[in-house]
Scaffold this motif. Structure first.
Motif, PDB file in Angstrom:
ATOM      1  N   LEU A   1       2.134 -12.320  10.444  1.00 52.08           N
ATOM      2  CA  LEU A   1       1.651 -11.656   9.222  1.00 52.08           C
ATOM      3  C   LEU A   1       0.745 -10.471   9.576  1.00 52.08           C
ATOM      4  O   LEU A   1       0.828  -9.403   8.970  1.00 52.08           O
ATOM      5  CB  LEU A   1       0.887 -12.654   8.338  1.00 52.08           C
ATOM      6  CG  LEU A   1       1.674 -13.857   7.823  1.00 52.08           C
ATOM      7  CD1 LEU A   1       0.753 -14.776   7.031  1.00 52.08           C
ATOM      8  CD2 LEU A   1       2.846 -13.431   6.963  1.00 52.08           C
ATOM      9  N   ILE A   2      -0.114 -10.674  10.586  1.00 48.95           N
ATOM     10  CA  ILE A   2      -1.015  -9.603  11.033  1.00 48.95           C
ATOM     11  C   ILE A   2      -0.207  -8.462  11.648  1.00 48.95           C
ATOM     12  O   ILE A   2      -0.470  -7.284  11.376  1.00 48.95           O
ATOM     13  CB  ILE A   2      -2.058 -10.159  12.044  1.00 48.95           C
ATOM     14  CG1 ILE A   2      -3.001 -11.141  11.354  1.00 48.95           C
ATOM     15  CG2 ILE A   2      -2.852  -9.024  12.694  1.00 48.95           C
ATOM     16  CD1 ILE A   2      -3.754 -12.051  12.308  1.00 48.95           C
ATOM     17  N   ALA A   3       0.788  -8.826  12.459  1.00 47.23           N
ATOM     18  CA  ALA A   3       1.637  -7.807  13.091  1.00 47.23           C
ATOM     19  C   ALA A   3       2.348  -6.958  12.035  1.00 47.23           C
ATOM     20  O   ALA A   3       2.432  -5.728  12.172  1.00 47.23           O
ATOM     21  CB  ALA A   3       2.653  -8.474  14.011  1.00 47.23           C
ATOM     22  N   SER A   4       2.830  -7.614  10.972  1.00 46.90           N
ATOM     23  CA  SER A   4       3.552  -6.867   9.922  1.00 46.90           C
ATOM     24  C   SER A   4       2.604  -5.900   9.202  1.00 46.90           C
ATOM     25  O   SER A   4       2.995  -4.801   8.819  1.00 46.90           O
ATOM     26  CB  SER A   4       4.218  -7.817   8.930  1.00 46.90           C
ATOM     27  OG  SER A   4       3.259  -8.462   8.128  1.00 46.90           O
ATOM     28  N   GLU A   5       1.327  -6.312   9.041  1.00 48.50           N
ATOM     29  CA  GLU A   5       0.318  -5.425   8.441  1.00 48.50           C
ATOM     30  C   GLU A   5       0.070  -4.203   9.333  1.00 48.50           C
ATOM     31  O   GLU A   5       0.016  -3.067   8.865  1.00 48.50           O
ATOM     32  CB  GLU A   5      -1.022  -6.165   8.275  1.00 48.50           C
ATOM     33  CG  GLU A   5      -1.066  -7.161   7.142  1.00 48.50           C
ATOM     34  CD  GLU A   5      -2.404  -7.919   7.144  1.00 48.50           C
ATOM     35  OE1 GLU A   5      -3.411  -7.340   7.595  1.00 48.50           O
ATOM     36  OE2 GLU A   5      -2.429  -9.079   6.707  1.00 48.50           O
ATOM     37  N   LEU A   6      -0.079  -4.462  10.640  1.00 46.36           N
ATOM     38  CA  LEU A   6      -0.403  -3.389  11.585  1.00 46.36           C
ATOM     39  C   LEU A   6       0.755  -2.414  11.794  1.00 46.36           C
ATOM     40  O   LEU A   6       0.540  -1.277  12.209  1.00 46.36           O
ATOM     41  CB  LEU A   6      -0.846  -3.978  12.930  1.00 46.36           C
ATOM     42  CG  LEU A   6      -2.145  -4.801  12.912  1.00 46.36           C
ATOM     43  CD1 LEU A   6      -2.410  -5.427  14.270  1.00 46.36           C
ATOM     44  CD2 LEU A   6      -3.338  -3.953  12.483  1.00 46.36           C
ATOM     45  N   LEU A   7       1.983  -2.863  11.517  1.00 41.71           N
ATOM     46  CA  LEU A   7       3.147  -1.982  11.653  1.00 41.71           C
ATOM     47  C   LEU A   7       3.298  -1.037  10.464  1.00 41.71           C
ATOM     48  O   LEU A   7       4.013  -0.044  10.540  1.00 41.71           O
ATOM     49  CB  LEU A   7       4.437  -2.809  11.803  1.00 41.71           C
ATOM     50  CG  LEU A   7       4.676  -3.454  13.174  1.00 41.71           C
ATOM     51  CD1 LEU A   7       5.869  -4.409  13.092  1.00 41.71           C
ATOM     52  CD2 LEU A   7       4.918  -2.421  14.261  1.00 41.71           C
ATOM     53  N   SER A   8       2.629  -1.357   9.350  1.00 39.18           N
ATOM     54  CA  SER A   8       2.796  -0.542   8.145  1.00 39.18           C
ATOM     55  C   SER A   8       2.050   0.785   8.258  1.00 39.18           C
ATOM     56  O   SER A   8       1.099   0.914   9.030  1.00 39.18           O
ATOM     57  CB  SER A   8       2.312  -1.308   6.908  1.00 39.18           C
ATOM     58  OG  SER A   8       0.897  -1.388   6.923  1.00 39.18           O
ATOM     59  N   ASN A   9       2.476   1.755   7.457  1.00 37.30           N
ATOM     60  CA  ASN A   9       1.830   3.078   7.455  1.00 37.30           C
ATOM     61  C   ASN A   9       0.365   3.011   7.036  1.00 37.30           C
ATOM     62  O   ASN A   9      -0.461   3.800   7.508  1.00 37.30           O
ATOM     63  CB  ASN A   9       2.552   4.018   6.477  1.00 37.30           C
ATOM     64  CG  ASN A   9       3.947   4.356   6.961  1.00 37.30           C
ATOM     65  OD1 ASN A   9       4.919   3.913   6.370  1.00 37.30           O
ATOM     66  ND2 ASN A   9       4.052   5.114   8.033  1.00 37.30           N
ATOM     67  N   VAL A  10       0.052   2.068   6.157  1.00 37.01           N
ATOM     68  CA  VAL A  10      -1.314   1.941   5.626  1.00 37.01           C
ATOM     69  C   VAL A  10      -2.316   1.759   6.766  1.00 37.01           C
ATOM     70  O   VAL A  10      -3.438   2.250   6.715  1.00 37.01           O
ATOM     71  CB  VAL A  10      -1.403   0.744   4.637  1.00 37.01           C
ATOM     72  CG1 VAL A  10      -2.825   0.570   4.118  1.00 37.01           C
ATOM     73  CG2 VAL A  10      -0.441   0.945   3.489  1.00 37.01           C
ATOM     74  N   ASN A  11      -1.901   1.031   7.801  1.00 35.69           N
ATOM     75  CA  ASN A  11      -2.788   0.763   8.933  1.00 35.69           C
ATOM     76  C   ASN A  11      -2.482   1.655  10.139  1.00 35.69           C
ATOM     77  O   ASN A  11      -2.855   1.327  11.268  1.00 35.69           O
ATOM     78  CB  ASN A  11      -2.690  -0.714   9.326  1.00 35.69           C
ATOM     79  CG  ASN A  11      -3.259  -1.619   8.261  1.00 35.69           C
ATOM     80  OD1 ASN A  11      -4.451  -1.575   7.973  1.00 35.69           O
ATOM     81  ND2 ASN A  11      -2.419  -2.419   7.626  1.00 35.69           N
ATOM     82  N   GLY A  12      -1.776   2.734   9.900  1.00 37.19           N
ATOM     83  CA  GLY A  12      -1.503   3.699  10.972  1.00 37.19           C
ATOM     84  C   GLY A  12      -0.407   3.281  11.930  1.00 37.19           C
ATOM     85  O   GLY A  12      -0.316   3.799  13.049  1.00 37.19           O
ATOM     86  N   GLY A  13       0.431   2.321  11.499  1.00 38.57           N
ATOM     87  CA  GLY A  13       1.514   1.852  12.356  1.00 38.57           C
ATOM     88  C   GLY A  13       2.753   2.727  12.277  1.00 38.57           C
ATOM     89  O   GLY A  13       2.733   3.819  11.690  1.00 38.57           O
ATOM     90  N   ASN A  14       3.841   2.240  12.850  1.00 42.36           N
ATOM     91  CA  ASN A  14       5.100   2.992  12.893  1.00 42.36           C
ATOM     92  C   ASN A  14       5.870   2.978  11.576  1.00 42.36           C
ATOM     93  O   ASN A  14       6.948   3.553  11.476  1.00 42.36           O
ATOM     94  CB  ASN A  14       6.011   2.440  14.010  1.00 42.36           C
ATOM     95  CG  ASN A  14       5.625   2.997  15.373  1.00 42.36           C
ATOM     96  OD1 ASN A  14       4.901   3.982  15.458  1.00 42.36           O
ATOM     97  ND2 ASN A  14       6.091   2.353  16.436  1.00 42.36           N
ATOM     98  N   GLY A  15       5.324   2.271  10.570  1.00 48.53           N
ATOM     99  CA  GLY A  15       6.000   2.227   9.268  1.00 48.53           C
ATOM    100  C   GLY A  15       7.226   1.341   9.257  1.00 48.53           C
ATOM    101  O   GLY A  15       8.191   1.599   8.542  1.00 48.53           O
ATOM    102  N   LEU A  16       7.173   0.254  10.051  1.00 47.16           N
ATOM    103  CA  LEU A  16       8.325  -0.660  10.160  1.00 47.16           C
ATOM    104  C   LEU A  16       8.103  -1.945   9.371  1.00 47.16           C
ATOM    105  O   LEU A  16       6.991  -2.472   9.337  1.00 47.16           O
ATOM    106  CB  LEU A  16       8.557  -1.047  11.624  1.00 47.16           C
ATOM    107  CG  LEU A  16       9.066   0.036  12.583  1.00 47.16           C
ATOM    108  CD1 LEU A  16       8.968  -0.469  14.007  1.00 47.16           C
ATOM    109  CD2 LEU A  16      10.507   0.408  12.256  1.00 47.16           C
ATOM    110  N   MET A  17       9.196  -2.435   8.743  1.00 45.82           N
ATOM    111  CA  MET A  17       9.200  -3.810   8.222  1.00 45.82           C
ATOM    112  C   MET A  17       9.810  -4.681   9.308  1.00 45.82           C
ATOM    113  O   MET A  17      10.565  -4.193  10.151  1.00 45.82           O
ATOM    114  CB  MET A  17      10.036  -3.908   6.949  1.00 45.82           C
ATOM    115  CG  MET A  17       9.322  -3.408   5.716  1.00 45.82           C
ATOM    116  SD  MET A  17      10.299  -3.673   4.220  1.00 45.82           S
ATOM    117  CE  MET A  17      10.060  -5.423   3.965  1.00 45.82           C
ATOM    118  N   LEU A  18       9.489  -5.967   9.265  1.00 46.33           N
ATOM    119  CA  LEU A  18       9.998  -6.834  10.335  1.00 46.33           C
ATOM    120  C   LEU A  18      11.508  -7.035  10.275  1.00 46.33           C
ATOM    121  O   LEU A  18      12.122  -7.399  11.262  1.00 46.33           O
ATOM    122  CB  LEU A  18       9.263  -8.182  10.324  1.00 46.33           C
ATOM    123  CG  LEU A  18       7.882  -8.125  10.976  1.00 46.33           C
ATOM    124  CD1 LEU A  18       7.074  -9.357  10.658  1.00 46.33           C
ATOM    125  CD2 LEU A  18       7.978  -7.957  12.482  1.00 46.33           C
TER     126      LEU A  18
END
Length: 399
Positions: free
Chosen positions: A171-188
């Motif tokens: 769940l944390i990894a999915s949050e960190l991958l999102s654009n909101v948290n500066g991630g690559n903008g990926l869904m799992l």
């Protein structure tokens, strides 16, 4: 001719074991639940429902005001369940039984009365010799919940918290991958026509199993690495499906890490976690990929891992986001509290039914396994070896 009189009464002729059974008397417990003061600890040992079950069985619960706040339980919930709520910390620590999530600090031990029963975590790696000397001085009987075994020989509290940590890591990894948290903008994953996200899990224990279960449920492509073939086989059986598994072959592992978007570290060691992934291997990972090192509380299995907090949970190393918070279950404090409470409540009711801790330890070997102090005498071999202290076997003290 009259019968000769026996020199013994009928009660004296009863076998000792039978006498114990005959005179086993239910006791009423008086349990104190203090507020957790440890950094970022939001969990509580008993939920209002658990308190209701205990008070219905004639036990008393003294609850420190605000102890359930971190898990979103109000004082009113506890008072309505039958607990006595107080703001007096000293009064709570003077109870005959103290129930805590984190082990008490040296200052808190000074508030505890002699001969008290303490049930909490032990967290042997974070303690000091002075902590055990303070417990011995107060002649405390202490149980560590991470050492308590169930009838199957498993550790129920450890497993329960590992289930939460494993699920939470995804769940944390999915949050960190999102654009909101500066991630690559990926869904799992699980989106038609879009290639699934690659997740690498190191370790096929409980944390690894629940991380894999959650990642598969979200549609990710999962690869699990472990040095034990037996653990990998058990994982496949528990998941009920075939997934990519491999032993810790550096070539295969590096190949998987180069392609993955998420890497979960869930490898435990005896005294510390082994370093599985070197800094060079991390440098080969994709920019924006995420590392969740669940074994950071034992040193971490990524060479680049450094301890972080819930307030500042991540840092960047060469474009790879690292999440290295030691106490992941505290992030989901209510779920973790309910889970811990479900395990504690039957044990407390059992101690009451046996008439106190002495009989409960005699009859329940799993509970006895959690004992590390008995009336101020150290009974845990691991603690004794770790801190160079004298200890006595619990079986020689309780029989």
């Amino acid at each position: 001719m009259s019968k000769p009189l026996s020199p013994f009464t009928k009660a004296q002729l009863l076998p000792q074991e039978e006498t114990l059974e005959v005179y086993k008397k239910k006791g009423n417990l008086f349990i104190g639940i203090p507020k957790e003061t440890h950094f970022q600890e939001k969990r509580v040992c008993l939920t209002p429902d658990a308190v209701s079950a205990l008070t219905a069985n004639g036990h008393r619960v003294l609850f420190e005001s605000g102890a359930g706040k971190g898990a979103n339980f109000k004082d009113k919930d506890y008072s309505e369940a039958g607990a006595e709520v107080t703001k007096d910390t000293t009064k709570v620590f003077s109870c005959p039984i103290i129930l805590k999530v984190e082990p008490p600090s040296i200052e808190e031990i000074s508030l505890i009365n002699p001969q008290t029963i303490l049930i909490s975590a032990l967290q042997i790696k974070t303690q000091s010799k002075g902590y055990f000397e303070a417990l011995a001085k107060k002649r405390i009987t202490a149980l560590a919940f991470e050492y308590i075994k169930d009838e199957d020989g498993a550790y129920p509290v450890v497993r329960s918290l590992s289930e939460i940590a494993g699920t939470a890591s995804i769940l944390i990894a999915s949050e960190l991958l999102s654009n909101v948290n500066g991630g690559n903008g990926l869904m799992l994953g699980n989106i038609n026509g879009v290639p699934p996200t690659e997740v690498v899990i190191l370790g096929a224990g409980t944390v690894g199993e629940f991380a894999a279960r959650s990642a598969i449920g979200l549609g990710a492509n999962v690869k699990v690495f472990d040095s034990s073939i037996t653990k990998l086989r058990c994982l496949q059986n528990n998941l009920g499906r075939t997934i990519y598994t491999s032993t810790m072959q550096p070539k295969n592992l590096l190949k998987a890490l180069k392609r993955c978007d998420v890497a979960i570290g869930a490898v435990r060691g005896v005294n510390r976690s082994p370093i599985i992934v070197t800094e060079t291997m991390v440098d080969h990972m994709k920019r924006g990929s995420v590392i969740i090192d669940v074994s950071i509380d034992m040193g971490g299995c990524f060479e680049t891992s450094e301890v972080t907090t819930h307030y500042h949970p991540t840092f960047d190393h060469n474009g790879v986001i690292h999440y290295c918070v030691p106490n992941i279950p505290a992030r989901y404090s209510r779920t973790a509290s309910v889970s811990i409470s479900n395990i504690f409540t039957p044990y407390l009711l059992e101690i009451g039914d046996y008439g106190g801790i002495e009989n409960a330890l005699r009859f329940d070997r799993g509970l006895k396994n959690g004992l590390y102090f008995y009336h101020g005498i150290l009974t845990n071999k691991s603690v004794a070896e770790w801190y160079g202290l004298d200890y006595s076997d619990a079986n020689l003290l309780i029989f």
